[in-house]
Design a protein around this motif. Sequence first.
Motif, PDB file in Angstrom:
ATOM      1  N   ARG A 140       2.550 -10.013   3.508  1.00  0.00           N
ATOM      2  CA  ARG A 140       3.710  -9.064   3.271  1.00  0.00           C
ATOM      3  C   ARG A 140       4.232  -8.239   4.396  1.00  0.00           C
ATOM      4  NH1 ARG A 140       1.978  -5.717  -1.736  1.00  0.00           N
ATOM      5  NH2 ARG A 140       4.110  -4.979  -1.721  1.00  0.00           N
ATOM      6  N   ALA A 141       3.725  -8.534   5.611  1.00  0.00           N
ATOM      7  CA  ALA A 141       3.892  -7.621   6.716  1.00  0.00           C
ATOM      8  C   ALA A 141       5.524  -7.379   7.136  1.00  0.00           C
ATOM      9  CB  ALA A 141       2.995  -8.235   8.181  1.00  0.00           C
ATOM     10  N   ASP A 142       6.215  -8.463   6.825  1.00  0.00           N
ATOM     11  CA  ASP A 142       7.496  -8.267   7.382  1.00  0.00           C
ATOM     12  C   ASP A 142       8.669  -7.930   6.158  1.00  0.00           C
ATOM     13  OD1 ASP A 142       6.914  -8.729  10.060  1.00  0.00           O
ATOM     14  OD2 ASP A 142       6.936 -10.852   9.759  1.00  0.00           O
ATOM     15  N   ASP A 143       7.821  -7.898   4.871  1.00  0.00           N
ATOM     16  CA  ASP A 143       8.902  -7.705   3.909  1.00  0.00           C
ATOM     17  C   ASP A 143       9.430  -6.312   3.975  1.00  0.00           C
ATOM     18  OD1 ASP A 143       6.951  -6.181   2.441  1.00  0.00           O
ATOM     19  OD2 ASP A 143       6.946  -7.882   1.105  1.00  0.00           O
ATOM     20  N   LEU A 144      10.460  -5.978   3.098  1.00  0.00           N
ATOM     21  CA  LEU A 144      11.007  -4.542   2.964  1.00  0.00           C
ATOM     22  C   LEU A 144       9.919  -3.546   2.523  1.00  0.00           C
ATOM     23  CD1 LEU A 144      13.527  -2.751   3.213  1.00  0.00           C
ATOM     24  CD2 LEU A 144      14.421  -3.280   0.980  1.00  0.00           C
ATOM     25  N   ASP A 145       9.204  -3.843   1.522  1.00  0.00           N
ATOM     26  CA  ASP A 145       8.153  -2.927   0.756  1.00  0.00           C
ATOM     27  C   ASP A 145       7.328  -2.892   1.917  1.00  0.00           C
ATOM     28  OD1 ASP A 145       6.703  -1.533  -1.097  1.00  0.00           O
ATOM     29  OD2 ASP A 145       5.181  -3.163  -0.772  1.00  0.00           O
ATOM     30  N   ALA A 146       6.999  -3.268   3.060  1.00  0.00           N
ATOM     31  CA  ALA A 146       6.050  -3.005   4.075  1.00  0.00           C
ATOM     32  C   ALA A 146       6.667  -1.900   4.906  1.00  0.00           C
ATOM     33  CB  ALA A 146       5.927  -4.390   4.935  1.00  0.00           C
ATOM     34  N   ALA A 147       8.068  -2.155   5.334  1.00  0.00           N
ATOM     35  CA  ALA A 147       8.601  -1.010   6.236  1.00  0.00           C
ATOM     36  C   ALA A 147       8.596   0.079   5.504  1.00  0.00           C
ATOM     37  CB  ALA A 147      10.135  -1.581   6.221  1.00  0.00           C
ATOM     38  N   VAL A 148       8.872   0.213   3.836  1.00  0.00           N
ATOM     39  CA  VAL A 148       8.699   1.560   3.288  1.00  0.00           C
ATOM     40  C   VAL A 148       7.274   2.191   3.405  1.00  0.00           C
ATOM     41  CG1 VAL A 148       8.692   2.488   1.002  1.00  0.00           C
ATOM     42  CG2 VAL A 148      10.683   0.670   1.811  1.00  0.00           C
ATOM     43  N   ARG A 149       6.269   1.294   3.065  1.00  0.00           N
ATOM     44  CA  ARG A 149       5.126   1.718   3.201  1.00  0.00           C
ATOM     45  C   ARG A 149       4.589   2.434   4.548  1.00  0.00           C
ATOM     46  NH1 ARG A 149       1.922  -2.937   1.039  1.00  0.00           N
ATOM     47  NH2 ARG A 149       0.197  -1.629   1.123  1.00  0.00           N
ATOM     48  N   LEU A 150       5.187   1.498   5.672  1.00  0.00           N
ATOM     49  CA  LEU A 150       4.827   2.081   7.028  1.00  0.00           C
ATOM     50  C   LEU A 150       5.401   3.392   7.055  1.00  0.00           C
ATOM     51  CD1 LEU A 150       5.174  -1.168   9.060  1.00  0.00           C
ATOM     52  CD2 LEU A 150       3.263  -0.018   8.923  1.00  0.00           C
ATOM     53  N   LYS A 151       6.398   3.755   6.665  1.00  0.00           N
ATOM     54  CA  LYS A 151       7.375   4.941   6.748  1.00  0.00           C
ATOM     55  C   LYS A 151       6.544   6.092   6.167  1.00  0.00           C
ATOM     56  CE  LYS A 151      11.487   7.521   6.742  1.00  0.00           C
ATOM     57  NZ  LYS A 151      12.895   7.463   6.839  1.00  0.00           N
ATOM     58  N   ALA A 152       5.998   5.809   5.146  1.00  0.00           N
ATOM     59  CA  ALA A 152       5.078   6.681   4.147  1.00  0.00           C
ATOM     60  C   ALA A 152       3.768   6.910   5.053  1.00  0.00           C
ATOM     61  CB  ALA A 152       4.880   6.154   2.938  1.00  0.00           C
ATOM     62  N   PHE A 153       3.267   5.810   5.561  1.00  0.00           N
ATOM     63  CA  PHE A 153       2.080   6.164   6.331  1.00  0.00           C
ATOM     64  C   PHE A 153       2.410   7.026   7.538  1.00  0.00           C
ATOM     65  CE2 PHE A 153      -0.681   4.663  10.141  1.00  0.00           C
ATOM     66  CZ  PHE A 153      -1.884   4.878   9.523  1.00  0.00           C
ATOM     67  N   ALA A 154       3.454   6.823   8.250  1.00  0.00           N
ATOM     68  CA  ALA A 154       3.924   7.592   9.360  1.00  0.00           C
ATOM     69  C   ALA A 154       4.108   9.066   8.752  1.00  0.00           C
ATOM     70  CB  ALA A 154       4.973   7.031  10.018  1.00  0.00           C
ATOM     71  N   LEU A 155       4.581   9.256   7.828  1.00  0.00           N
ATOM     72  CA  LEU A 155       4.880  10.619   7.202  1.00  0.00           C
ATOM     73  C   LEU A 155       3.351  11.360   7.108  1.00  0.00           C
ATOM     74  CD1 LEU A 155       7.788   9.896   4.816  1.00  0.00           C
ATOM     75  CD2 LEU A 155       7.818  11.769   6.656  1.00  0.00           C
ATOM     76  N   GLN A 156       2.602  10.491   6.584  1.00  0.00           N
ATOM     77  CA  GLN A 156       1.252  11.384   6.298  1.00  0.00           C
ATOM     78  C   GLN A 156       0.445  11.520   7.416  1.00  0.00           C
ATOM     79  OE1 GLN A 156      -0.501   8.059   3.833  1.00  0.00           O
ATOM     80  NE2 GLN A 156      -0.682   9.523   2.044  1.00  0.00           N
ATOM     81  N   CYS A 157       0.799  10.841   8.715  1.00  0.00           N
ATOM     82  CA  CYS A 157       0.144  11.002   9.873  1.00  0.00           C
ATOM     83  C   CYS A 157       0.938  12.243  10.516  1.00  0.00           C
ATOM     84  CB  CYS A 157       0.429   9.763  10.629  1.00  0.00           C
ATOM     85  SG  CYS A 157      -0.607   8.550  10.277  1.00  0.00           S
ATOM     86  N   GLY A 158       2.145  12.568  10.031  1.00  0.00           N
ATOM     87  CA  GLY A 158       2.771  13.755  10.551  1.00  0.00           C
ATOM     88  C   GLY A 158       4.071  13.382  11.829  1.00  0.00           C
ATOM     89  N   VAL A 159       4.489  12.207  11.869  1.00  0.00           N
ATOM     90  CA  VAL A 159       5.361  11.485  12.726  1.00  0.00           C
ATOM     91  C   VAL A 159       6.450  10.873  12.053  1.00  0.00           C
ATOM     92  CG1 VAL A 159       3.726  11.677  14.564  1.00  0.00           C
ATOM     93  CG2 VAL A 159       3.984   9.418  13.054  1.00  0.00           C
ATOM     94  N   GLY A 160       6.577  11.036  10.719  1.00  0.00           N
ATOM     95  CA  GLY A 160       7.485  10.193   9.877  1.00  0.00           C
ATOM     96  C   GLY A 160       9.159  10.610  10.310  1.00  0.00           C
ATOM     97  N   SER A 161       9.369  11.804  10.608  1.00  0.00           N
ATOM     98  CA  SER A 161      11.044  11.931  10.854  1.00  0.00           C
ATOM     99  C   SER A 161      11.384  11.057  12.100  1.00  0.00           C
ATOM    100  CB  SER A 161      11.032  13.404  11.427  1.00  0.00           C
ATOM    101  OG  SER A 161      10.238  13.649  12.544  1.00  0.00           O
ATOM    102  N   GLU A 162      10.335  10.648  12.860  1.00  0.00           N
ATOM    103  CA  GLU A 162      11.075   9.674  14.129  1.00  0.00           C
ATOM    104  C   GLU A 162      10.824   8.174  13.826  1.00  0.00           C
ATOM    105  OE1 GLU A 162       8.328  11.902  14.579  1.00  0.00           O
ATOM    106  OE2 GLU A 162       9.596  13.474  15.780  1.00  0.00           O
ATOM    107  N   TRP A 163      10.161   7.749  12.403  1.00  0.00           N
ATOM    108  CA  TRP A 163      10.061   6.469  11.984  1.00  0.00           C
ATOM    109  C   TRP A 163      11.448   5.654  12.217  1.00  0.00           C
ATOM    110  CZ3 TRP A 163       5.813   3.658  12.038  1.00  0.00           C
ATOM    111  CH2 TRP A 163       5.600   2.454  11.406  1.00  0.00           C
ATOM    112  N   GLN A 164      11.263   4.355  12.593  1.00  0.00           N
ATOM    113  CA  GLN A 164      12.520   3.667  12.620  1.00  0.00           C
ATOM    114  C   GLN A 164      12.029   2.300  12.087  1.00  0.00           C
ATOM    115  OE1 GLN A 164      15.513   4.816  13.643  1.00  0.00           O
ATOM    116  NE2 GLN A 164      14.603   6.369  13.816  1.00  0.00           N
TER     117      GLN A 164
END
Length: 165
Positions: A140-164
Amino acid sequence: MTQTAEIICYSKTGQSRALADRIAVAMEGHLQIVTTRWYHWPFLSWLTAGRDGWREASAPLNEDVHMPSPDGLVVVVGPVWAGKPAAPVNTVVDALRTADTRVAAALTCADAKESTVPLDALETRLGRPLVAQLILSNKRADDLDAAVRLKAFALQCGVGSEWQG
């Protein structure tokens, strides 16, 4: 808010490295690749790696783990072997146990179920909660759900506003 991020990755097949590359670019962090002299034999390496993962072993690394500043963030990226974090990932977490820094983990796995058991094992090994955690199936690494989950992960890390993504 931009954090100082050190992304430390072990990858045997390239799946975890691809995830670490995406995280490093998105977080504008420094990517540190760690390797081990173990697990390079053609067939036996898979058996040994699975055994060591199942036993929650660690493995000697070829590099020293770079420790970021205390106000920084470390993102540990690596594979799951036999349902547990890979032995080199355990070694990285062992090195971070006494560090006064925030730690997040992103693991890749072959299992589509994406069990959180390996992340729980890392938290126990670390001795404190992870600030963010992600487990992502290789399928599932390249599906849309993965991108959404990666953005959520970045937000938890404190860097989500820059996530592309």
